[in-house]
Motif scaffolding. Structure first.
Motif, PDB file in Angstrom:
ATOM      1  N   UNK A  63      13.688   0.179   0.168  1.00  0.00           N
ATOM      2  CA  UNK A  63      12.684   0.215  -0.499  1.00  0.00           C
ATOM      3  C   UNK A  63      11.636  -1.211  -0.130  1.00  0.00           C
ATOM      4  N   UNK A  64      12.175  -2.334   0.168  1.00  0.00           N
ATOM      5  CA  UNK A  64      11.512  -3.490   0.880  1.00  0.00           C
ATOM      6  C   UNK A  64      11.036  -3.122   1.747  1.00  0.00           C
ATOM      7  N   UNK A  65      11.693  -2.552   2.907  1.00  0.00           N
ATOM      8  CA  UNK A  65      11.048  -2.074   4.281  1.00  0.00           C
ATOM      9  C   UNK A  65       9.963  -1.399   4.087  1.00  0.00           C
ATOM     10  N   UNK A  66       9.931  -0.104   3.194  1.00  0.00           N
ATOM     11  CA  UNK A  66       8.669   0.658   2.934  1.00  0.00           C
ATOM     12  C   UNK A  66       7.536  -0.185   2.495  1.00  0.00           C
ATOM     13  N   UNK A  67       8.028  -1.030   1.399  1.00  0.00           N
ATOM     14  CA  UNK A  67       6.669  -1.818   0.812  1.00  0.00           C
ATOM     15  C   UNK A  67       6.111  -2.781   1.983  1.00  0.00           C
ATOM     16  N   UNK A  68       7.141  -3.235   2.651  1.00  0.00           N
ATOM     17  CA  UNK A  68       6.385  -4.259   4.030  1.00  0.00           C
ATOM     18  C   UNK A  68       5.498  -3.396   4.821  1.00  0.00           C
ATOM     19  N   UNK A  69       5.842  -2.229   5.322  1.00  0.00           N
ATOM     20  CA  UNK A  69       5.060  -1.390   5.944  1.00  0.00           C
ATOM     21  C   UNK A  69       3.560  -1.219   5.257  1.00  0.00           C
ATOM     22  N   UNK A  70       3.578  -1.249   3.951  1.00  0.00           N
ATOM     23  CA  UNK A  70       2.322  -1.273   3.181  1.00  0.00           C
ATOM     24  C   UNK A  70       1.692  -2.682   3.335  1.00  0.00           C
ATOM     25  N   UNK A  71       2.460  -3.633   3.031  1.00  0.00           N
ATOM     26  CA  UNK A  71       2.026  -5.158   3.212  1.00  0.00           C
ATOM     27  C   UNK A  71       1.267  -5.267   4.345  1.00  0.00           C
ATOM     28  N   UNK A  72       2.045  -4.950   5.473  1.00  0.00           N
ATOM     29  CA  UNK A  72       1.564  -5.044   6.707  1.00  0.00           C
ATOM     30  C   UNK A  72       0.209  -4.337   7.057  1.00  0.00           C
ATOM     31  N   UNK A  73      -0.230  -3.267   6.441  1.00  0.00           N
ATOM     32  CA  UNK A  73      -1.412  -2.612   6.742  1.00  0.00           C
ATOM     33  C   UNK A  73      -2.611  -3.313   6.150  1.00  0.00           C
ATOM     34  N   UNK A  74      -2.290  -4.081   5.062  1.00  0.00           N
ATOM     35  CA  UNK A  74      -3.639  -4.623   4.188  1.00  0.00           C
ATOM     36  C   UNK A  74      -4.476  -5.175   5.172  1.00  0.00           C
ATOM     37  N   UNK A  75      -4.146  -6.269   5.810  1.00  0.00           N
ATOM     38  CA  UNK A  75      -4.969  -7.030   6.738  1.00  0.00           C
ATOM     39  C   UNK A  75      -5.597  -6.216   7.770  1.00  0.00           C
ATOM     40  N   UNK A  76      -4.916  -4.980   8.207  1.00  0.00           N
ATOM     41  CA  UNK A  76      -5.842  -4.389   9.312  1.00  0.00           C
ATOM     42  C   UNK A  76      -6.638  -3.306   8.740  1.00  0.00           C
ATOM     43  N   UNK A  77      -6.323  -2.562   7.317  1.00  0.00           N
ATOM     44  CA  UNK A  77      -6.844  -1.458   6.956  1.00  0.00           C
ATOM     45  C   UNK A  77      -7.976  -1.715   5.696  1.00  0.00           C
ATOM     46  N   UNK A  78      -7.651  -3.093   5.167  1.00  0.00           N
ATOM     47  CA  UNK A  78      -8.281  -3.467   4.074  1.00  0.00           C
ATOM     48  C   UNK A  78      -7.884  -2.842   2.575  1.00  0.00           C
ATOM     49  N   UNK A  79      -8.196  -3.572   1.629  1.00  0.00           N
ATOM     50  CA  UNK A  79      -7.516  -3.438   0.474  1.00  0.00           C
ATOM     51  C   UNK A  79      -8.258  -2.100  -0.128  1.00  0.00           C
ATOM     52  N   UNK A  80      -9.312  -1.827   0.229  1.00  0.00           N
ATOM     53  CA  UNK A  80     -10.223  -0.569  -0.259  1.00  0.00           C
ATOM     54  C   UNK A  80      -9.413   0.733  -0.048  1.00  0.00           C
ATOM     55  N   UNK A  81      -8.680   0.755   0.911  1.00  0.00           N
ATOM     56  CA  UNK A  81      -7.885   2.055   1.503  1.00  0.00           C
ATOM     57  C   UNK A  81      -6.380   1.698   1.129  1.00  0.00           C
ATOM     58  N   UNK A  82      -5.990   0.587   0.711  1.00  0.00           N
ATOM     59  CA  UNK A  82      -4.656   0.522   0.385  1.00  0.00           C
ATOM     60  C   UNK A  82      -4.344   0.399  -0.967  1.00  0.00           C
ATOM     61  N   UNK A  83      -5.165  -0.082  -1.774  1.00  0.00           N
ATOM     62  CA  UNK A  83      -5.071  -0.341  -3.307  1.00  0.00           C
ATOM     63  C   UNK A  83      -4.259   0.602  -3.929  1.00  0.00           C
ATOM     64  N   UNK A  84      -4.669   1.990  -3.855  1.00  0.00           N
ATOM     65  CA  UNK A  84      -4.066   3.234  -4.801  1.00  0.00           C
ATOM     66  C   UNK A  84      -2.738   3.272  -4.119  1.00  0.00           C
ATOM     67  N   UNK A  85      -2.451   3.054  -2.786  1.00  0.00           N
ATOM     68  CA  UNK A  85      -1.339   3.337  -2.261  1.00  0.00           C
ATOM     69  C   UNK A  85      -0.184   2.391  -2.952  1.00  0.00           C
ATOM     70  N   UNK A  86      -0.435   1.258  -3.385  1.00  0.00           N
ATOM     71  CA  UNK A  86       0.650   0.508  -4.098  1.00  0.00           C
ATOM     72  C   UNK A  86       1.158   1.209  -5.236  1.00  0.00           C
ATOM     73  N   UNK A  87       0.139   1.932  -5.897  1.00  0.00           N
ATOM     74  CA  UNK A  87       0.843   2.479  -7.145  1.00  0.00           C
ATOM     75  C   UNK A  87       1.332   3.885  -6.616  1.00  0.00           C
ATOM     76  N   UNK A  88       1.002   4.482  -5.760  1.00  0.00           N
ATOM     77  CA  UNK A  88       1.581   5.561  -5.161  1.00  0.00           C
ATOM     78  C   UNK A  88       3.283   5.336  -4.877  1.00  0.00           C
ATOM     79  N   UNK A  89       3.278   4.199  -4.051  1.00  0.00           N
ATOM     80  CA  UNK A  89       4.477   3.855  -3.683  1.00  0.00           C
ATOM     81  C   UNK A  89       5.444   3.479  -4.841  1.00  0.00           C
ATOM     82  N   UNK A  90       4.861   2.870  -5.821  1.00  0.00           N
ATOM     83  CA  UNK A  90       5.597   2.303  -7.176  1.00  0.00           C
ATOM     84  C   UNK A  90       5.897   3.291  -7.753  1.00  0.00           C
ATOM     85  N   UNK A  91       5.433   4.451  -8.002  1.00  0.00           N
ATOM     86  CA  UNK A  91       5.664   5.773  -8.457  1.00  0.00           C
ATOM     87  C   UNK A  91       6.765   6.338  -7.961  1.00  0.00           C
ATOM     88  N   UNK A  92       6.897   6.579  -6.812  1.00  0.00           N
ATOM     89  CA  UNK A  92       7.931   7.198  -5.955  1.00  0.00           C
ATOM     90  C   UNK A  92       9.184   6.471  -6.112  1.00  0.00           C
TER      91      UNK A  92
END
Length: 228
Positions: A63-92
């Motif tokens: 789970x930590x590795x999966x979360x870290x892929x998302x963390x790593x993406x934020x600086x490049x993709x921006x929060x606008x694209x990634x914000x909802x994906x934190x909730x998607x990840x947490x739900x799964x």
């Protein structure tokens, strides 16, 4: 699956290409394939496909590795694209009996994040290259170099759980997926080579990305790889 029912021709074409044909050309591990897939789905904010990928990735990623892929993406993709994906990840994760929040794996603080990030930049891109970038920055724009060192590299690249090879491969996949980032992609191809991801790894990554990002972006990224 609705797509299989309502568009069987497309489903079979894509399924054959993505899940059979291209896999005959790659030698990277299943774990790395999932890292690549998560990175491109995050970049495209493909919430439904991303949720499925997170669920399936639990076979080979923590789970930590999966979360870290998302963390790593934020600086490049921006929060606008990634914000909802934190909730998607947490739900799964919650549906798969993972306790949240996960343990903190930060290794820096507000006093050393800039220095630690700058160290990584110099390691990945070369001290002379980073120094030249700093020296050639127009007056009044120095803040962006500071943000890059402290936030992008200091806050994220220093975190545990993923290796330098993982993080640079994720960044490569994000930039290739975004398109229009050829200058940054060129720099991160070099960084990938410097941290141990050789050309074959990058070409394998592009092979996995192709069904998700299409031919134009794939061929643009391939041309940059072939410069080295």
């Amino acid at each position: 699956m609705k797509l299989k029912k309502n568009d069987p021709d497309f489903f079979h074409i894509f399924n054959n290409f993505n899940n059979k044909e291209i896999l005959g050309y790659v030698s990277i591990s299943k774990r790395t394939r999932f890292v690549i897939t998560l990175a491109t789905l995050i970049t495209n904010t493909s919430k439904e496909k991303y949720a499925i990928a997170v669920r399936d990735a639990l076979e080979v990623l923590t789970p930590i590795e999966i979360k870290e892929v998302l963390y790593q993406a934020v600086a490049y993709v921006g929060l606008g694209k990634t914000f909802e994906l934190f909730e998607v990840t947490n739900d799964v994760l919650l549906k798969n009996n993972v306790d949240l929040p996960l343990e903190s794996i930060s290794t820096v603080n507000k006093d050393n994040r800039y220095e630690k990030g700058l160290e990584i930049q110099k390691q990945f891109f070369g001290a002379e290259t980073i120094q030249a970038m700093i020296e050639n920055t127009p007056e009044g724009q120095e803040r962006f170099n500071d943000f890059l060192s402290a936030y992008c590299f200091g806050d994220f690249y220093t975190r545990d759980a993923l290796s330098n090879q993982d993080r640079e491969l994720i960044t490569f996949c994000i930039l290739a997926t975004l398109g229009g980032c050829e200058n940054q992609l060129r720099g991160h191809v070099l960084a990938n080579l410097n941290v141990g991801n050789d050309k074959e790894v990058l070409i394998d990554a592009l092979t996995i990305l192709l069904p998700y990002i299409g031919f134009p972006r794939t061929l643009n990224a391939l041309a940059i790889i072939n410069e080295y």
